[in-house]
Design an enzyme around this catalytic site. Structure first.
Site, mmCIF file in Angstrom:
data_model
loop_
_atom_site.group_PDB
_atom_site.id
_atom_site.type_symbol
_atom_site.label_atom_id
_atom_site.label_comp_id
_atom_site.label_asym_id
_atom_site.label_seq_id
_atom_site.Cartn_x
_atom_site.Cartn_y
_atom_site.Cartn_z
ATOM 1 N N CYS A 1 0.727 -6.275 3.878
ATOM 2 C CA CYS A 1 0.405 -5.543 4.978
ATOM 3 C C CYS A 1 -1.052 -5.081 5.224
ATOM 4 O O CYS A 1 -1.352 -4.238 6.254
ATOM 5 C CB CYS A 1 1.107 -3.954 4.991
ATOM 6 S SG CYS A 1 3.041 -4.277 4.559
ATOM 7 N N THR B 1 5.088 -3.364 -5.870
ATOM 8 C CA THR B 1 5.359 -2.944 -4.385
ATOM 9 C C THR B 1 5.052 -1.428 -4.401
ATOM 10 O O THR B 1 4.601 -0.975 -3.177
ATOM 11 C CB THR B 1 7.076 -2.773 -4.335
ATOM 12 O OG1 THR B 1 7.686 -2.354 -5.206
ATOM 13 C CG2 THR B 1 7.317 -4.520 -4.202
ATOM 14 N N HIS C 1 -2.679 4.471 7.121
ATOM 15 C CA HIS C 1 -1.641 3.351 6.937
ATOM 16 C C HIS C 1 -0.151 4.250 7.157
ATOM 17 O O HIS C 1 0.520 3.244 7.955
ATOM 18 C CB HIS C 1 -1.798 3.041 5.364
ATOM 19 C CG HIS C 1 -0.674 1.713 5.278
ATOM 20 N ND1 HIS C 1 -0.864 0.484 5.990
ATOM 21 C CD2 HIS C 1 0.278 1.708 4.375
ATOM 22 C CE1 HIS C 1 0.165 -0.227 5.353
ATOM 23 N NE2 HIS C 1 0.698 0.376 4.524
ATOM 24 N N THR D 1 7.238 5.810 4.273
ATOM 25 C CA THR D 1 7.966 5.731 2.951
ATOM 26 C C THR D 1 7.820 6.844 2.011
ATOM 27 O O THR D 1 6.706 7.433 2.045
ATOM 28 C CB THR D 1 7.536 4.295 2.240
ATOM 29 O OG1 THR D 1 6.054 4.508 2.003
ATOM 30 C CG2 THR D 1 7.819 3.042 2.908
ATOM 31 N N PRO D 2 9.009 7.284 1.386
ATOM 32 C CA PRO D 2 8.637 8.466 0.493
ATOM 33 C C PRO D 2 7.385 8.381 -0.470
ATOM 34 O O PRO D 2 6.870 9.572 -0.633
ATOM 35 C CB PRO D 2 10.024 8.165 -0.209
ATOM 36 C CG PRO D 2 10.870 7.661 0.671
ATOM 37 C CD PRO D 2 9.988 6.685 1.382
ATOM 38 N N GLU E 1 -0.986 7.958 -0.105
ATOM 39 C CA GLU E 1 -2.342 7.726 0.650
ATOM 40 C C GLU E 1 -2.968 8.951 1.096
ATOM 41 O O GLU E 1 -4.301 9.051 1.186
ATOM 42 C CB GLU E 1 -1.959 7.070 2.067
ATOM 43 C CG GLU E 1 -3.105 7.008 2.943
ATOM 44 C CD GLU E 1 -2.594 6.363 4.196
ATOM 45 O OE1 GLU E 1 -3.751 5.781 5.017
ATOM 46 O OE2 GLU E 1 -1.528 6.207 4.675
ATOM 47 N N LYS F 1 2.016 4.064 13.373
ATOM 48 C CA LYS F 1 3.195 3.346 13.121
ATOM 49 C C LYS F 1 4.470 4.270 13.260
ATOM 50 O O LYS F 1 5.527 3.756 13.394
ATOM 51 C CB LYS F 1 3.268 3.245 11.535
ATOM 52 C CG LYS F 1 2.449 1.913 11.150
ATOM 53 C CD LYS F 1 2.443 1.688 9.665
ATOM 54 C CE LYS F 1 1.531 0.400 9.200
ATOM 55 N NZ LYS F 1 0.340 0.940 9.050
ATOM 56 N N HIS G 1 6.272 -0.689 11.842
ATOM 57 C CA HIS G 1 5.382 -1.186 10.751
ATOM 58 C C HIS G 1 5.381 -3.049 11.140
ATOM 59 O O HIS G 1 6.287 -3.479 10.990
ATOM 60 C CB HIS G 1 5.663 -0.823 9.502
ATOM 61 C CG HIS G 1 4.550 -1.622 8.361
ATOM 62 N ND1 HIS G 1 3.528 -2.274 8.816
ATOM 63 C CD2 HIS G 1 4.674 -1.378 7.118
ATOM 64 C CE1 HIS G 1 2.921 -2.516 7.545
ATOM 65 N NE2 HIS G 1 3.441 -1.809 6.590
ATOM 66 N N PHE H 1 1.659 -4.410 -0.657
ATOM 67 C CA PHE H 1 2.495 -4.948 -1.643
ATOM 68 C C PHE H 1 1.418 -5.755 -2.541
ATOM 69 O O PHE H 1 0.474 -6.387 -2.241
ATOM 70 C CB PHE H 1 3.541 -5.771 -1.588
ATOM 71 C CG PHE H 1 4.798 -5.019 -1.204
ATOM 72 C CD1 PHE H 1 4.811 -3.802 -0.837
ATOM 73 C CD2 PHE H 1 5.828 -5.788 -0.602
ATOM 74 C CE1 PHE H 1 5.911 -3.067 -0.305
ATOM 75 C CE2 PHE H 1 6.967 -5.356 -0.250
ATOM 76 C CZ PHE H 1 7.017 -3.736 0.081
#
Length: 422
Positions: A171, A279, A312, A316-317, A323, A344, A349, A409
């Site tokens: 990404c 990941t 970013h 996601t949890p 971040e 996003k 994404h 990732f």
């Protein structure tokens, strides 16, 4: 002495629209581009939503008439979606910059670098299905799926003879492309670079793969426009999207000499690696912070000179909070008052194309004195309570410099600083 690098052309293709204007207008207005998946059967999958480009692409690989003025039907049949998207956004950016009709000498000083996460995944899936059914593989499929065919097509279209390659770092792919293009011009290797990325991996195998990882949002199938909600306590994964983004980067004196419109200056680029997990990002954000600090060092800036962060922010949890910890460590006390957003939330994404797109959104924010909203986020997670997340509606913001983060990732991190050119 390093040469200064400016941005003179922009192009975008997103779930919000088929060009930069419609994409930017949609993001600023807080309009979600997320909708039910109709291109392939998702009835057996827990997630059923995505951000597809708003064109007649549900029947892909049938040609898309909206792009025929750029890429003919015959050409479209000979390439994967990611290359089609890359050509479309590059065409917009190059024509915006006025760099299409140039001399042979200028073509030798112009390069192309584009990022992609997956390459021709959709076409690989299609040809494998043919083989398994006893059919014949297309003689064109191999060159069509190679990742480097996207910048190759751009160079072929305009006749550019400079550096031409692809960056693949999940990404962060297109952010790396922008950063490396910036460095090439800084060093004097080339005068102009077309940089960006595109992703066309919204196919059954790609979607099912992310679903198996439990990476995609699945709690909002009945309310797809609300699914991408960075930093919200109810977030449950990212939303898979497609599209592309391109920038024309140019040595500043070269741009001024030809009277080009200058959108912004690329002031700093930083990169790092978590070396933590395949990941998952590093939970305390220490190497995201290192990446930010390297961008500041490259720009010769202090943290309080950053006036906006396009995060970013994937929804996601684990990633969202990591971040924020990185932003706080990287920017110190200045982080608490800087307007932060995740576009996003509206686009979903775009994977390998996300980095370049969000650099463009940061540049547009500089130009229009506005920070787009983070939509859908209603109940902020604990890590977000001491920072200034821009929620629900766009915020007017007079700014000189903005930071865009992109992570991927493998623990790969990038930060790019853009600013007003003075």
């Amino acid at each position: 002495m390093k040469r200064r690098v400016v941005v003179t052309g922009l192009g975008a293709l997103t779930p919000q629209g088929l060009n930069l204007k419609s994409s930017w207008d949609g993001v600023v207005a807080g309009i979600s581009g997320i909708r039910p998946v109709t291109r392939f059967d998702v009835s057996a999958l827990p997630s059923k939503i995505a951000g597809s480009v708003p064109a007649t692409l549900d029947g892909w690989p049938d040609p898309c008439p909206e792009f025929e003025h750029i890429v003919s039907v015959r050409e479209q049949r000979r390439m994967d979606l990611f290359s089609l998207f890359g050509i479309v956004v590059a065409d917009e950016a190059v024509r915006d910059a006025g760099w299409a009709d140039i001399s042979d000498a200028e073509k030798e000083r112009t390069g192309v670098v584009f990022g992609v996460g997956f390459g021709g995944l959709g076409l690989v899936e299609r040809e494998v299905r043919k083989v398994m059914a006893g059919g014949r593989v297309s003689p064109l499929w191999m060159p069509s799926v190679l990742s480097n065919m996207m910048p190759a097509h751009v160079a072929l279209r305009f006749g550019y003879h400079g550096t031409n390659y692809t960056t693949t770092s999940a990404c962060a792919s297109s952010a790396h492309a922008v950063g490396l293009a910036y460095q090439a011009i800084q060093r004097g290797e080339l005068d102009v670079m077309v940089a960006g990325g595109a992703e066309g991996a919204l196919c059954h195998i790609g979607y099912a793969g992310f679903t198996s990882m439990r990476a995609l949002s699945s709690s909002f199938n009945d309310r797809p426009t609300e699914a991408s909600r960075p930093w919200d306590k109810a977030r449950d994964g990212f939303v898979f999207s497609e599209g592309g983004a391109a920038l024309v980067l140019e040595e500043m004196e070269h741009a001024v000499a030809r009277g080009a419109h200058i959108y912004a200056e690329i002031k700093g680029f930083g990169a790092s690696c978590d070396s933590h997990h395949v990941t998952a990002p590093h939970p305390d954000g220490k190497y995201a912070a290192l990446c930010i600090q390297r961008a500041l060092q490259d720009a010769g800036m202090h943290a309080d000179e950053i006036h906006h962060v396009n995060a970013h922010g994937t929804s996601t949890p684990v990633g969202d909070e990591g971040e924020l910890r990185g932003i706080k460590k990287g920017l110190g006390s200045a982080a608490h008052n800087i307007p932060i957003t995740s576009t996003k939330s509206a686009t979903g994404h775009l994977l390998g194309a996300a980095g370049a797109l969000e650099v463009i959104f940061a540049i547009k924010g500089l130009n229009d004195s506005v920070v787009p909203p983070t939509i859908n986020t209603e109940d902020l997670c604990d890590e977000a309570h001491d920072v200034s997340i821009v929620l629900r509606e766009a915020q007017e913001c007079k700014m000189k410099n903005a930071l865009s983060n992109s992570f991927g990732f493998g623990g790969t991190n990038t930060s790019i600083i853009v600013g007003q050119c003075s």
